[in-house]
Design a protein around this motif. Structure first.
Motif, PDB file in Angstrom:
ATOM      1  N   LYS B  59      94.959  15.027  28.170  1.00 24.45           N
ATOM      2  CA  LYS B  59      94.217  13.768  28.009  1.00 24.45           C
ATOM      3  C   LYS B  59      94.289  12.969  29.317  1.00 24.45           C
ATOM      4  O   LYS B  59      95.363  12.868  29.919  1.00 24.45           O
ATOM      5  N   GLY B  60      93.165  12.446  29.742  1.00 25.20           N
ATOM      6  CA  GLY B  60      93.128  11.648  30.966  1.00 25.20           C
ATOM      7  C   GLY B  60      92.885  12.455  32.225  1.00 25.20           C
ATOM      8  O   GLY B  60      92.656  11.880  33.295  1.00 25.20           O
ATOM      9  N   ASP B  61      92.915  13.786  32.123  1.00 26.86           N
ATOM     10  CA  ASP B  61      92.612  14.623  33.296  1.00 26.86           C
ATOM     11  C   ASP B  61      91.153  14.400  33.707  1.00 26.86           C
ATOM     12  O   ASP B  61      90.308  14.037  32.881  1.00 26.86           O
ATOM     13  N   LYS B  62      90.897  14.650  34.981  1.00 28.20           N
ATOM     14  CA  LYS B  62      89.541  14.404  35.503  1.00 28.20           C
ATOM     15  C   LYS B  62      88.820  15.737  35.735  1.00 28.20           C
ATOM     16  O   LYS B  62      89.351  16.600  36.438  1.00 28.20           O
ATOM     17  N   VAL B  63      87.643  15.840  35.164  1.00 27.26           N
ATOM     18  CA  VAL B  63      86.859  17.078  35.329  1.00 27.26           C
ATOM     19  C   VAL B  63      85.477  16.736  35.884  1.00 27.26           C
ATOM     20  O   VAL B  63      84.784  15.870  35.360  1.00 27.26           O
ATOM     21  N   LEU B  64      85.142  17.405  36.967  1.00 28.32           N
ATOM     22  CA  LEU B  64      83.814  17.221  37.561  1.00 28.32           C
ATOM     23  C   LEU B  64      82.899  18.322  37.022  1.00 28.32           C
ATOM     24  O   LEU B  64      83.194  19.505  37.161  1.00 28.32           O
ATOM     25  N   VAL B  65      81.808  17.892  36.386  1.00 28.74           N
ATOM     26  CA  VAL B  65      80.858  18.873  35.840  1.00 28.74           C
ATOM     27  C   VAL B  65      79.594  18.839  36.693  1.00 28.74           C
ATOM     28  O   VAL B  65      78.940  17.800  36.804  1.00 28.74           O
ATOM     29  N   SER B  66      79.312  19.982  37.308  1.00 29.74           N
ATOM     30  CA  SER B  66      78.164  20.040  38.210  1.00 29.74           C
ATOM     31  C   SER B  66      76.948  20.604  37.476  1.00 29.74           C
ATOM     32  O   SER B  66      77.034  21.649  36.834  1.00 29.74           O
ATOM     33  N   PHE B  67      75.839  19.890  37.563  1.00 28.48           N
ATOM     34  CA  PHE B  67      74.598  20.314  36.897  1.00 28.48           C
ATOM     35  C   PHE B  67      73.628  20.857  37.941  1.00 28.48           C
ATOM     36  O   PHE B  67      73.008  20.097  38.671  1.00 28.48           O
ATOM     37  N   ALA B  68      73.536  22.173  38.017  1.00 25.35           N
ATOM     38  CA  ALA B  68      72.637  22.799  38.988  1.00 25.35           C
ATOM     39  C   ALA B  68      71.657  23.712  38.260  1.00 25.35           C
ATOM     40  O   ALA B  68      71.639  24.921  38.472  1.00 25.35           O
ATOM     41  N   TYR B  69      70.927  23.141  37.348  1.00 22.83           N
ATOM     42  CA  TYR B  69      69.868  23.901  36.674  1.00 22.83           C
ATOM     43  C   TYR B  69      68.738  22.943  36.322  1.00 22.83           C
ATOM     44  O   TYR B  69      68.889  21.735  36.457  1.00 22.83           O
ATOM     45  N   GLY B  70      67.623  23.525  35.913  1.00 22.99           N
ATOM     46  CA  GLY B  70      66.463  22.686  35.661  1.00 22.99           C
ATOM     47  C   GLY B  70      65.753  23.031  34.373  1.00 22.99           C
ATOM     48  O   GLY B  70      66.306  23.740  33.514  1.00 22.99           O
ATOM     49  N   ALA B  71      64.513  22.559  34.286  1.00 26.62           N
ATOM     50  CA  ALA B  71      63.747  22.729  33.050  1.00 26.62           C
ATOM     51  C   ALA B  71      63.583  24.197  32.668  1.00 26.62           C
ATOM     52  O   ALA B  71      63.686  24.557  31.500  1.00 26.62           O
ATOM     53  N   SER B  72      63.350  25.056  33.675  1.00 25.95           N
ATOM     54  CA  SER B  72      63.076  26.462  33.372  1.00 25.95           C
ATOM     55  C   SER B  72      64.279  27.161  32.753  1.00 25.95           C
ATOM     56  O   SER B  72      64.123  28.044  31.912  1.00 25.95           O
ATOM     57  N   THR B  73      65.475  26.803  33.170  1.00 27.91           N
ATOM     58  CA  THR B  73      66.675  27.485  32.667  1.00 27.91           C
ATOM     59  C   THR B  73      67.421  26.653  31.622  1.00 27.91           C
ATOM     60  O   THR B  73      68.505  27.050  31.193  1.00 27.91           O
ATOM     61  N   LYS B  74      66.816  25.542  31.233  1.00 21.70           N
ATOM     62  CA  LYS B  74      67.471  24.669  30.240  1.00 21.70           C
ATOM     63  C   LYS B  74      67.821  25.408  28.942  1.00 21.70           C
ATOM     64  O   LYS B  74      68.940  25.264  28.447  1.00 21.70           O
ATOM     65  N   PRO B  75      66.894  26.218  28.384  1.00 19.72           N
ATOM     66  CA  PRO B  75      67.244  26.880  27.112  1.00 19.72           C
ATOM     67  C   PRO B  75      68.495  27.752  27.212  1.00 19.72           C
ATOM     68  O   PRO B  75      69.210  27.911  26.242  1.00 19.72           O
ATOM     69  N   GLU B  76      68.754  28.287  28.394  1.00 22.25           N
ATOM     70  CA  GLU B  76      69.891  29.189  28.550  1.00 22.25           C
ATOM     71  C   GLU B  76      71.193  28.439  28.866  1.00 22.25           C
ATOM     72  O   GLU B  76      72.249  28.776  28.343  1.00 22.25           O
ATOM     73  N   ILE B  77      71.105  27.437  29.729  1.00 25.53           N
ATOM     74  CA  ILE B  77      72.326  26.762  30.214  1.00 25.53           C
ATOM     75  C   ILE B  77      72.698  25.543  29.376  1.00 25.53           C
ATOM     76  O   ILE B  77      73.878  25.228  29.208  1.00 25.53           O
ATOM     77  N   HIS B  78      71.682  24.846  28.882  1.00 24.90           N
ATOM     78  CA  HIS B  78      71.956  23.561  28.231  1.00 24.90           C
ATOM     79  C   HIS B  78      72.915  23.669  27.042  1.00 24.90           C
ATOM     80  O   HIS B  78      73.812  22.826  26.919  1.00 24.90           O
TER      81      HIS B  78
END
Lengths: 267, 300
Positions: B59-78
């Protein structure tokens, strides 16, 4: 003179960046780690702007000269202008310009959510149709390499999805036997001999596996076998490609920073 | 026998529109009737490693979440974005989102919105999560985050100065994060996180990516530079299953809001469609080969 200055900058910054990774000198390290990244950030901002100008120029020329498929360029230009208006001029929501890009009430958000997003997903979804059609026509047992590709492809396609777990061990075994005979088929002079040998092996091998209690081997479980394909042969291949690319990058970078490679400035 | 041969040869020259139609049906029917084919999803070791890595955070740890995808790959990654965020928020972890693609900004917004609207957790912006804006530069932005995040980002996505956000206290570079999670569909993606930030600074990294990217990423996974990987839609479905079980076990705890249903994500229901489509493609390949063999023999 302009070119010489450009070459000088490329060579100077290239060497500086390279040295920054080998020499422990705080101002130099600070430049590489902080200043250079900010410079890149600024330059890439300008590059994006240049890209936009280039895109406009290209499509305006295409429309003006009525080159092939010029009608599609009208769509590109109209879409481009509409998004520019919604991004920079017309907001449509109560929030400030900038954050409005991700605000639900804004016109830009509406366009993104209702037009761009479904279109993007549709374009990618079309791949499934082309892959299916292409695999039907192109995935053929022509030679040994093609057969290997085919086997890996089939096992990955089935092994990656839950339906792969439902394939029993004996069916995997029969597939292996079938593929083995597909590879060695040309070595049989008599067609009947091949057929009887294949049928015999297909009956005898499962019994042999049962007798030695080897049906739990990973090779007969498609999901486990596909994991092995990814972990061993695919990793080995990918590493070989990566090392090749890395060596090529070193050679190309050396040519650039020593001024031997001049194509980067359009020569 | 002769008739059968002719049928197979004819199948080899089948108009591709019929193939398109069959593929469309094989995807549409399971999507419209998700209960039609209920095959249990078995987790793979790589997905389990990702789950364990995130589960070991405190609890309280820091996590950086990088979003490197777009509309075309949304169904797979989202779907994996949602599952990962749910897992992180359920553990009281502070989440920082950074888009590396222009569309990544919207993807992060959608993912956070979906998690917030599920009402499973009491999460607030700037207390539980911070959204950083998009900056052009790709891997150079990763390099900037590795050395001095504040030189790249001065404001969050709502134009609020980072120095005014308490959650940003003590966050200056990649080593200030306890974990990096990359969600990517191309370049920059997981390879760039390894090369420009995580490996050099020894920050743990996991990734969720499209199926076609896995072959490129797998050497990093095997070497431990990426700790587990969620591979495409199947990876997302596996992670959803693990998170669903984890959240279900937490049902009576105070972490989750009461009377809020826990539902498995979208990838789980999409797996039936993918299973049938893959099976159909394999059938096509087998038929195509039989036809090819018979045609070769006829020509000889």
């Amino acid at each position: 003179m302009k070119r010489k200055i450009a070459y000088f900058l490329v060579v100077f910054i290239g060497f500086l960046t390279l040295l920054g990774h080998f020499i422990s000198y705080p101002p130099l390290n600070n430049f590489i780690d902080n200043d250079a990244t900010q410079w890149f950030d600024i330059i890439s901002g300008f590059a994006a702007f240049l890209g936009v100008i280039n895109l406009l120029q290209l499509h305006l020329n295409k429309v003006a000269n009525k080159r092939s498929n010029w009608k599609f360029s009208i769509f590109t230009l109209v879409s481009f202008i509409v998004m520019i208006i919604f991004g920079f001029i017309y907001n449509g929501s109560n929030v400030a310009m900038g954050p409005h890009l991700k605000e639900e009430g804004s016109a830009f958000y509406w366009m993104f959510h209702n037009i761009y997003l479904p279109l993007g997903a549709t374009m990618f979804a079309l791949l499934a149709f082309f892959v299916a059609s292409a695999s039907y026509r192109a995935f053929k047992i022509r030679n040994f390499e093609a057969t290997l590709l085919l086997i890996s492809g089939i096992f990955l396609m089935i092994g990656r999805v839950p339906i792969g777990q439902l394939v029993p061990w004996w069916m995997s075994l029969e597939i292996y036997i079938f593929l083995l005979f597909a590879i060695i088929a040309s070595r049989f002079k008599e067609k009947k001999t091949m057929l009887y040998s294949m049928i015999g092996t297909m009956i005898f091998m499962p019994l042999l596996i049962l007798f030695f209690n080897l049906s739990d081997l990973g090779i007969f479980k498609i999901p486990e076998f596909q994991e092995w394909i990814m972990a061993v042969p695919a990793t080995a291949g990918s590493r070989a490609i990566m090392i090749g690319i890395a060596l090529g990058t070193i050679a190309q970078s050396y040519r650039i920073i020593t001024g031997r490679e001049r194509s980067i400035l359009g020569d | 026998m002769y008739k059968l041969k002719n049928i197979f040869i004819y199948l080899g020259q089948l108009d591709r529109r019929y193939i398109f139609l069959l593929i469309a049906l094989s995807v549409l029917i399971p999507l419209m009737k998700p209960g039609l084919l209920n095959i249990p999803i078995k987790t793979t070791s790589n997905s389990e490693i990702v789950f364990e890595q995130l589960n070991n955070l405190n609890k309280g740890d820091k996590v950086l979440v990088s979003f490197a995808y777009g509309a075309s790959t949304k169904p797979e990654i989202h779907p994996m974005s949602i599952a990962v965020l749910q897992h992180l928020f359920s553990k009281g972890i502070k989440v920082y989102t950074v888009p590396l693609w222009p569309e990544g900004l919207m993807m992060a917004k959608y993912a956070l919105k979906e998690v917030i609207e599920s009402n499973l957790f009491d999460i607030k912006e700037h207390t539980d999560y911070v959204s950083l804006p998009y900056k052009a530069g790709g891997e150079i932005i990763i390099r900037g985050i590795a050395t001095d995040l504040r030189s790249i980002f001065t404001q969050d996505v709502n134009n609020i100065l980072l120095i005014d956000i308490p959650m940003m206290d003590g966050v200056h570079k990649v080593t200030d994060f306890d974990f990096i999670f990359d969600l990517s569909a191309g370049v920059p993606g997981n390879a760039e996180w390894v090369q420009f930030a995580c490996d050099e600074h020894n920050v743990p990294l996991s990734s969720g990516c499209t199926s076609i990217m896995v072959t490129d990423a797998i050497p990093y996974v095997e070497s431990g530079q990426i700790r587990g990987i969620l591979a495409g839609m199947p990876g997302a479905a596996e992670y959803e299953q693990m998170v669903f079980k984890y959240l279900s076990d937490l049902r009576d705890s105070e972490i989750l809001n009461e009377n809020t249903p826990i539902v498995p994500g979208k990838a789980t229901s999409r797996m039936s469609a993918q299973s049938i489509a893959h099976l159909l493609m394999v059938i096509f390949i087998i038929l195509g080969n039989i036809s090819y063999y018979l045609e070769q023999r006829r020509n000889d």
